[in-house]
Enzyme design. Structure first.
Site: not given
Length: 247
Positions: A113, A217, A219
């Site tokens: 990002c 994203h 994660e």
């Protein structure tokens, strides 16, 4: 030995009513878990003096650039537009110094990002400061309203890329960004795109430069989508291959 993955931290100041204004250095837990699950050792690097970047990078084996604030447009020769969000010049400067050192020391990079955006800017690229007001072809929701750990829109992926080896030619990813790549820096090539033709991923043109960057994203999805964890596993694998054995 497990490779050490350096993650430049961010500074939080609004965490608790009891500690308003107390600066806290942090990185999102998903990055810690993603690297740990991939058998790497995550190490949060506090924001600091760019002159210390060389020493920081010499002590890690790979660099993971996380999300966060908007990147200052002054870095790519533009004035801030009204829709620009919060920026952190200190973070921008420090992370660019870390990026330059990682390239100099030939340490692999994974960027996520904002990390993808600052990496592009560090090498001369530019950004759309705000998609809603600056990108006329916007047709996809890039700040999703569904839950963060679910994919929200599709991306098309170059079949010859590292990303395609994980995700295949198309995949559904999550999305939390109002800035995006405008002009891609020369050392990189785009390898993933949204349906409204925004760059969602890029890699280094030079096969000897180990860089992968994504706009989504991973994660936030590692517990609901095994391929998001695979991105971290592939990164740690790249780092291990790159690491010089200790004498």
């Amino acid at each position: 030995m497990k490779p050490i993955i350096g993650i430049p931290g961010n500074i939080l100041t609004q965490q608790s009513p009891d500690f308003v204004g107390l600066p806290i250095t942090y990185t999102p837990q998903g990055f810690i878990e993603g690297i740990t699950t991939a058998f790497g050792l995550p190490s949060v690097i506090p924001l600091g003096n760019p002159n210390d970047a060389k020493e920081y990078v010499s002590r890690i084996d790979g660099l993971l650039l996380a999300g966060g604030q908007d990147v200052s447009p002054l870095l790519y020769g533009e004035e801030p537009i009204p829709a620009l969000g919060t920026t952190s010049p200190v973070r921008d400067t420090f992370e660019i110094a870390l990026i330059n050192e990682a390239i100099q020391q030939k340490k692999p990079i994974l960027a996520v990002c904002r990390g993808m955006q600052i990496l592009n800017v560090a090498f001369g690229g530019t950004l759309y400061q705000d998609l809603a007001s600056s990108y006329s072809d916007l047709t996809v929701q890039h700040v999703q309203q569904t839950m963060y750990d679910n994919g929200a829109h599709t991306v098309t992926i170059d079949p010859d890329s590292r990303l395609a080896k994980i995700y295949g030619p198309t995949y559904v990813v999550n999305s939390y960004h109002h800035q995006a790549i405008k002009e891609l820096a020369d050392p990189f090539e785009a390898v993933a795109w949204s349906k409204d033709r925004l760059i969602e991923g890029f890699e280094a043109k030079d096969p000897d430069t180990s860089i992968v960057a994504v706009q989504w994203h991973p994660e936030l999805m590692i517990k609901t989508d095994e391929k998001m964890q695979q991105l971290f596993t592939e990164f740690v694998s790249r780092v291990k291959k790159n690491k010089v054995p200790a004498l």
